[in-house]
Design an enzyme around this catalytic site. Structure first.
Site, PDB file in Angstrom:
ATOM      1  N   GLY A  85      28.256  39.081  41.869  1.00  0.00           N
ATOM      2  CA  GLY A  85      27.626  40.340  41.716  1.00  0.00           C
ATOM      3  C   GLY A  85      26.499  40.475  42.164  1.00  0.00           C
ATOM      4  O   GLY A  85      25.746  39.676  42.853  1.00  0.00           O
ATOM      5  N   HIS A 105      30.376  63.868  51.404  1.00  0.00           N
ATOM      6  CA  HIS A 105      30.585  63.915  52.851  1.00  0.00           C
ATOM      7  C   HIS A 105      29.026  63.367  53.601  1.00  0.00           C
ATOM      8  O   HIS A 105      28.018  63.727  52.906  1.00  0.00           O
ATOM      9  CB  HIS A 105      30.787  65.269  53.455  1.00  0.00           C
ATOM     10  CG  HIS A 105      29.664  66.386  52.893  1.00  0.00           C
ATOM     11  ND1 HIS A 105      28.640  66.674  53.793  1.00  0.00           N
ATOM     12  CD2 HIS A 105      29.529  67.116  51.636  1.00  0.00           C
ATOM     13  CE1 HIS A 105      27.916  67.571  53.124  1.00  0.00           C
ATOM     14  NE2 HIS A 105      28.263  67.772  51.951  1.00  0.00           N
ATOM     15  N   HIS A 142      24.926  48.096  46.983  1.00  0.00           N
ATOM     16  CA  HIS A 142      25.774  48.122  45.593  1.00  0.00           C
ATOM     17  C   HIS A 142      25.610  49.628  44.848  1.00  0.00           C
ATOM     18  O   HIS A 142      24.479  49.947  44.514  1.00  0.00           O
ATOM     19  CB  HIS A 142      25.378  47.159  44.419  1.00  0.00           C
ATOM     20  CG  HIS A 142      26.237  47.224  43.303  1.00  0.00           C
ATOM     21  ND1 HIS A 142      26.037  46.353  42.021  1.00  0.00           N
ATOM     22  CD2 HIS A 142      27.102  48.141  42.880  1.00  0.00           C
ATOM     23  CE1 HIS A 142      27.009  46.637  41.318  1.00  0.00           C
ATOM     24  NE2 HIS A 142      27.512  47.569  41.684  1.00  0.00           N
TER      25      HIS A 142
END
Length: 208
Positions: A67, A137, A146
């Site tokens: 992680g 977009h 992350h």
């Protein structure tokens, strides 16, 4: 398609396993610390340690399942090891995620359940695009970032390499966030962030 070797057997590994299973990828096993060899994570064996990465270079693809909350250094180091031996990094997209056919997703990136990645988005290598995050977009996400659970990155934004955008944070349209930046959970980013560091609040301000 080759099976996967996951590197890192902690909590994030469990989420990656679920994404892999949902997308139809088979998992050969996991590499973790020496004291965990022989144990299992969600039924998958811990086969060895980082020293064994090279053992699977011809028979598997890799996903780094360590992680990243505060620092991507370990993930970057493992990616460098895989690259140095000519290993192949998989890209995983959960069955319930929406990724536009007009988006680009880098190798080693995992897109978790219910995430949305819209048109003309570019996501770099080795990223975590976590559950329910929304990338609109024309966004550019750097390498080893992350984007955490429920975060919203609005159109035309840029997020630099190695940055972390915390859960339920919002980055408004057109904002640029520099490399190695941490945006704490629940923050609102209205202006560009240039200086690396930890930022928090609504509107976001430099924390340390």
């Amino acid at each position: 398609m080759k099976p996967l070797i996951l590197i890192g057997g902690g909590g994030h590994c469990k989420s990656v396993i679920e994404v892999a299973e949902s997308s139809g990828r088979s998992i050969l096993g996991i590499l973790d610390t020496a004291e965990n060899v022989g144990k299992k994570v969600l039924g998958y064996p811990i086969l060895g340690t980082d020293d064994d990465i090279i053992s699977y270079v011809n028979i598997a693809e890799y996903i780094v399942s360590v992680g990243f909350i505060k620092d991507p250094t370990i993930r970057i180091r493992i990616h460098a090891i895989i690259s140095s031996i000519g290993g192949a990094l998989a890209t995983l997209i959960a069955s319930t995620a929406h990724v536009s056919p007009h988006a680009i997703i880098g190798e080693g990136t995992v897109v978790m359940h219910q995430a949305v990645i819209n048109a003309d988005v570019s996501v770099g290598k080795g990223c975590i695009i976590n559950t329910f995050s929304n990338i609109e977009h024309d966004v550019m996400i750097g390498n080893h970032c992350h984007i955490s659970t429920g975060a919203m990155i609005n159109g035309d934004c840029k997020v630099g390499d190695g940055s972390f955008i915390g859960s339920q944070s919002v980055v408004v349209n057109g904002v640029s966030i520099g490399a190695n930046t941490i945006v704490a959970a629940g923050s609102m980013v209205r202006k560009n962030i240039i200086k690396p560091g930890i930022y928090a609040g609504n509107p976001v301000s430099f924390y340390k």
